[in-house]
Design a protein around this motif. Structure first.
Motif, PDB file in Angstrom:
ATOM      1  N   LYS A   1       0.769  -1.015   0.036  1.00  0.00           N
ATOM      2  CA  LYS A   1      -0.064  -0.020  -0.143  1.00  0.00           C
ATOM      3  C   LYS A   1       0.956   1.363   0.163  1.00  0.00           C
ATOM      4  O   LYS A   1       1.995   1.407   0.591  1.00  0.00           O
ATOM      5  N   ASN A   2       0.313   2.451  -0.560  1.00  0.00           N
ATOM      6  CA  ASN A   2       1.094   3.650  -0.714  1.00  0.00           C
ATOM      7  C   ASN A   2       2.466   3.404  -1.429  1.00  0.00           C
ATOM      8  O   ASN A   2       3.337   4.065  -1.362  1.00  0.00           O
ATOM      9  N   HIS A   3       2.594   2.605  -2.468  1.00  0.00           N
ATOM     10  CA  HIS A   3       3.571   2.703  -3.217  1.00  0.00           C
ATOM     11  C   HIS A   3       3.691   3.915  -4.119  1.00  0.00           C
ATOM     12  O   HIS A   3       2.478   4.457  -4.680  1.00  0.00           O
ATOM     13  N   ALA A   4       4.836   4.487  -4.349  1.00  0.00           N
ATOM     14  CA  ALA A   4       4.899   5.646  -5.364  1.00  0.00           C
ATOM     15  C   ALA A   4       4.314   5.264  -6.730  1.00  0.00           C
ATOM     16  O   ALA A   4       4.739   4.128  -7.163  1.00  0.00           O
ATOM     17  N   PRO A   5       4.067   6.416  -7.335  1.00  0.00           N
ATOM     18  CA  PRO A   5       3.369   6.045  -8.820  1.00  0.00           C
ATOM     19  C   PRO A   5       4.687   5.619  -9.559  1.00  0.00           C
ATOM     20  O   PRO A   5       5.548   5.917  -9.433  1.00  0.00           O
ATOM     21  N   PHE A   6       4.449   4.345 -10.336  1.00  0.00           N
ATOM     22  CA  PHE A   6       5.448   3.690 -10.847  1.00  0.00           C
ATOM     23  C   PHE A   6       4.969   2.881 -12.057  1.00  0.00           C
ATOM     24  O   PHE A   6       3.655   2.313 -12.024  1.00  0.00           O
ATOM     25  N   MET A   7       5.647   2.756 -13.237  1.00  0.00           N
ATOM     26  CA  MET A   7       4.994   2.062 -14.345  1.00  0.00           C
ATOM     27  C   MET A   7       6.271   1.229 -14.757  1.00  0.00           C
ATOM     28  O   MET A   7       7.455   1.791 -14.812  1.00  0.00           O
ATOM     29  N   ALA A   8       6.075  -0.006 -15.046  1.00  0.00           N
ATOM     30  CA  ALA A   8       7.135  -0.884 -15.436  1.00  0.00           C
ATOM     31  C   ALA A   8       6.547  -1.875 -16.566  1.00  0.00           C
ATOM     32  O   ALA A   8       5.299  -2.079 -16.699  1.00  0.00           O
ATOM     33  N   THR A   9       7.535  -2.281 -17.285  1.00  0.00           N
ATOM     34  CA  THR A   9       6.927  -3.491 -18.594  1.00  0.00           C
ATOM     35  C   THR A   9       7.431  -4.872 -17.643  1.00  0.00           C
ATOM     36  O   THR A   9       8.279  -4.780 -16.789  1.00  0.00           O
ATOM     37  N   ILE A  10       6.579  -5.789 -17.703  1.00  0.00           N
ATOM     38  CA  ILE A  10       6.712  -7.227 -17.073  1.00  0.00           C
ATOM     39  C   ILE A  10       7.410  -8.125 -18.108  1.00  0.00           C
ATOM     40  O   ILE A  10       7.017  -8.075 -19.342  1.00  0.00           O
ATOM     41  N   LYS A  11       8.206  -9.071 -17.318  1.00  0.00           N
ATOM     42  CA  LYS A  11       8.581 -10.290 -18.373  1.00  0.00           C
ATOM     43  C   LYS A  11       7.909 -11.482 -17.915  1.00  0.00           C
ATOM     44  O   LYS A  11       7.140 -11.457 -17.078  1.00  0.00           O
ATOM     45  N   PRO A  12       7.826 -12.440 -19.008  1.00  0.00           N
ATOM     46  CA  PRO A  12       6.997 -13.571 -18.547  1.00  0.00           C
ATOM     47  C   PRO A  12       7.701 -13.962 -17.212  1.00  0.00           C
ATOM     48  O   PRO A  12       8.540 -14.248 -16.791  1.00  0.00           O
ATOM     49  N   GLY A  13       6.738 -14.478 -16.280  1.00  0.00           N
ATOM     50  CA  GLY A  13       7.045 -14.835 -14.852  1.00  0.00           C
ATOM     51  C   GLY A  13       5.631 -15.059 -14.351  1.00  0.00           C
ATOM     52  O   GLY A  13       4.596 -15.350 -14.578  1.00  0.00           O
ATOM     53  N   VAL A  14       5.862 -15.076 -12.936  1.00  0.00           N
ATOM     54  CA  VAL A  14       4.768 -15.506 -11.807  1.00  0.00           C
ATOM     55  C   VAL A  14       4.643 -14.448 -10.950  1.00  0.00           C
ATOM     56  O   VAL A  14       5.375 -13.581 -10.538  1.00  0.00           O
ATOM     57  N   VAL A  15       3.066 -13.804 -11.259  1.00  0.00           N
ATOM     58  CA  VAL A  15       2.666 -12.758 -10.110  1.00  0.00           C
ATOM     59  C   VAL A  15       2.026 -13.441  -8.971  1.00  0.00           C
ATOM     60  O   VAL A  15       1.410 -14.452  -8.754  1.00  0.00           O
ATOM     61  N   VAL A  16       2.648 -12.977  -7.887  1.00  0.00           N
ATOM     62  CA  VAL A  16       2.141 -13.524  -6.459  1.00  0.00           C
ATOM     63  C   VAL A  16       1.137 -12.560  -5.879  1.00  0.00           C
ATOM     64  O   VAL A  16       1.834 -11.554  -5.360  1.00  0.00           O
ATOM     65  N   VAL A  17       0.202 -12.777  -5.703  1.00  0.00           N
ATOM     66  CA  VAL A  17      -0.800 -11.846  -5.097  1.00  0.00           C
ATOM     67  C   VAL A  17      -1.102 -12.422  -3.648  1.00  0.00           C
ATOM     68  O   VAL A  17      -1.685 -13.532  -3.382  1.00  0.00           O
ATOM     69  N   THR A  18      -1.127 -11.555  -2.551  1.00  0.00           N
ATOM     70  CA  THR A  18      -1.376 -11.819  -1.247  1.00  0.00           C
ATOM     71  C   THR A  18      -2.811 -11.258  -0.965  1.00  0.00           C
ATOM     72  O   THR A  18      -2.778  -9.897  -0.752  1.00  0.00           O
ATOM     73  N   LEU A  19      -3.919 -11.867  -0.851  1.00  0.00           N
ATOM     74  CA  LEU A  19      -5.266 -11.154  -0.649  1.00  0.00           C
ATOM     75  C   LEU A  19      -5.493 -10.768   0.369  1.00  0.00           C
ATOM     76  O   LEU A  19      -4.697 -11.154   1.506  1.00  0.00           O
ATOM     77  N   ALA A  20      -6.413  -9.871   0.531  1.00  0.00           N
ATOM     78  CA  ALA A  20      -6.829  -9.205   2.123  1.00  0.00           C
ATOM     79  C   ALA A  20      -6.981 -10.365   2.986  1.00  0.00           C
ATOM     80  O   ALA A  20      -6.768 -10.343   4.382  1.00  0.00           O
ATOM     81  N   SER A  21      -7.421 -11.538   2.636  1.00  0.00           N
ATOM     82  CA  SER A  21      -7.546 -12.705   3.598  1.00  0.00           C
ATOM     83  C   SER A  21      -6.391 -13.451   3.910  1.00  0.00           C
ATOM     84  O   SER A  21      -6.583 -14.383   4.846  1.00  0.00           O
ATOM     85  N   GLY A  22      -5.147 -12.920   3.329  1.00  0.00           N
ATOM     86  CA  GLY A  22      -4.045 -13.793   3.685  1.00  0.00           C
ATOM     87  C   GLY A  22      -3.711 -14.753   2.801  1.00  0.00           C
ATOM     88  O   GLY A  22      -2.612 -15.590   2.882  1.00  0.00           O
ATOM     89  N   GLN A  23      -4.739 -15.016   1.821  1.00  0.00           N
ATOM     90  CA  GLN A  23      -4.470 -16.075   1.204  1.00  0.00           C
ATOM     91  C   GLN A  23      -3.748 -15.891  -0.200  1.00  0.00           C
ATOM     92  O   GLN A  23      -4.039 -14.769  -0.569  1.00  0.00           O
ATOM     93  N   ALA A  24      -2.632 -16.687  -0.625  1.00  0.00           N
ATOM     94  CA  ALA A  24      -1.863 -16.450  -1.797  1.00  0.00           C
ATOM     95  C   ALA A  24      -2.469 -16.887  -2.918  1.00  0.00           C
ATOM     96  O   ALA A  24      -2.818 -18.092  -2.901  1.00  0.00           O
ATOM     97  N   GLN A  25      -2.436 -15.976  -4.054  1.00  0.00           N
ATOM     98  CA  GLN A  25      -2.817 -16.620  -5.463  1.00  0.00           C
ATOM     99  C   GLN A  25      -1.872 -16.215  -6.344  1.00  0.00           C
ATOM    100  O   GLN A  25      -1.054 -15.333  -6.358  1.00  0.00           O
TER     101      GLN A  25
END
Lengths: 293, 134
Positions: free
Chosen positions: B37-61
């Motif tokens: 949260k509150n990351h500075a405005p930022f823009m990046a290209t991404i490479k093939p890879g895995v995005v790991v999301v930790t949801l509000a419930s603590g569960q990771a996807q």
């Protein structure tokens, strides 16, 4: 006056036609639902893409080294028209209205002394434009074998367009397709792809754009972003087109079914009248025969 | 404990995920980074890879993404992926076929620049394959 047998045959044949049009209408309705869902699902990406593009483009706007996809070639001589239509007919005025818009556009450009090149996506548009613009059409892309139009299809078309642009084959690209409004209303639309038209979001831009950090730098991102934006716009156009086609087909087939119903009613009435007239005639013949004895 | 922020993952075909996340690890083309949260405005290209999301419930996807952009602004993080597939529904064949495509690109490349680009892509895909253990 057709004989009873002829009338019976005609009724049977109209009934068979009605069954076919009814089936086509139901197939179109089912496909429309899917096409509409696909078009709607693709919308968020296009919207976000537009927002991001507006942000980034604001940073390089007016610079002399802006990418050519954004700034254009500086000329306005050769136009590429990408005409997207369906692969199949029997969908009312859908194909012809897109073709008509493209034709008017082409003629208007030619009157201004511009060179026009046409890239057809879908066979029906090609058939309609072939007679008039045999020399202008540079390629036909058929999507007949494609069941569900995905990003890969749009990307392939975009790549072709971009390689033509890189070779300096044209200055301005416009895509023609039909926007889906409702089942009975599809709007043939012309949308400029190259140079890119950046949506302007005046209210948000100044505050957020200034402090953005880029990785890699802005120019590299923009170089990557612009071609992808074209793929996305083509995908959006193709998906809208499928939904429009199915909508147009559905209402055309609904009309055909209703027409067939009316025809059956008319023929049945005529059939019964003729039959009754014949019975009466036979009765009169029998009675007058008996009276003569 | 970090606070959740709005997160969206969209691919050209559909919106895959749109809900608050505690943290997201993004495979940026110049290195992985994690957004809180509150990351500075930022823009990046991404490479093939895995995005790991930790949801509000603590569960990771986990999602496999094949290139695209990550956009961090005051409204949260938006990932525009060229292609995105949940890791659970990704099979070895998908990656293998993409690697084959990339290999073809390397051999087909006409000039040095596109050859380098294709080779980089191939290497990135192989990394992903190794990470996922297929």
């Amino acid at each position: 006056m057709p004989s009873l047998k002829e009338l019976r045959n005609r009724i049977a044949s109209v009934k068979a036609t009605q069954k076919i049009t009814k089936a086509m209408q139901m197939v179109a309705a089912a496909k429309l639902r899917r096409a509409q869902a696909a078009a709607e699902a693709a919308r968020p990406y296009a919207e976000r893409m537009g927002a991001v593009l507006a942000n980034v483009a604001a940073g390089v706007a007016g610079q002399s080294d802006a990418p050519r996809l954004l700034a254009g070639t500086g000329a306005n001589q050769t136009h590429l028209l990408i005409v997207c239509t369906a692969e199949r007919g029997l969908c009312g005025a859908f194909n012809s209205s897109i073709a008509r818009l493209a034709r008017e556009h082409t003629l208007a450009l030619q009157r201004q002394g511009k060179t026009v090149k046409i890239l057809c996506v879908g066979k029906k548009g090609y058939d309609a434009l072939r007679r008039l613009f045999q020399n202008e059409i540079i390629e036909l892309i058929e999507l007949r074998s494609v069941k569900q139009i995905g990003f890969a299809n749009a990307d392939a078309i975009a790549r072709k367009v971009l390689s033509l642009y890189a070779d300096g084959q044209f200055d301005v690209a416009t895509i023609f397709y039909s926007k889906f409004r409702s089942v009975i209303q599809q709007i043939p639309t012309a949308q400029q792809l190259i140079p890119a038209q950046v949506p302007t979001n005046d209210n948000a831009a100044p505050t957020t754009a200034a402090i953005y950090e880029y990785e890699p730098d802005e120019a590299t991102i923009l170089e990557d972003l612009l071609p992808r934006n074209i793929s996305v716009q083509i995908l959006g156009a193709l998906l809208e087109n499928v939904a429009s086609e199915m909508g147009a087909k559905m209402s055309a087939m609904d009309n055909a079914t209703r027409n067939a119903g009316e025809m059956i009613k008319k023929y049945t009435l005529r059939y019964n009248r003729t039959r009754q007239a014949m019975i009466t005639k036979e009765l009169i013949e029998i009675i007058s025969g008996a009276e003569a004895l | 404990m970090a606070d959740p922020f709005p997160f969206e993952l969209v691919s050209p075909e559909r919106l895959l995920l749109s809900e608050p996340a505690l943290s997201v690890v993004v495979p940026g083309s110049e290195g992985e980074f994690e957004v809180l949260k509150n990351h500075a405005p930022f823009m990046a290209t991404i490479k093939p890879g895995v995005v790991v999301v930790t949801l509000a419930s603590g569960q990771a996807q986990r999602f496999f993404v094949r290139g695209g952009f990550a956009d961090v602004n005051a409204n949260g993080l938006t990932i525009l992926a060229e292609q995105a597939i949940p890791v659970e529904s990704l099979n070895a064949e998908d990656i293998a076929s993409q690697i084959r495509d990339a290999e073809e690109d390397v051999t087909d490349a006409r000039d040095d620049a596109s050859k380098t680009a294709a080779a980089t892509r191939l290497a990135q895909l192989k990394d992903v394959q190794a990470v996922l253990g297929h």
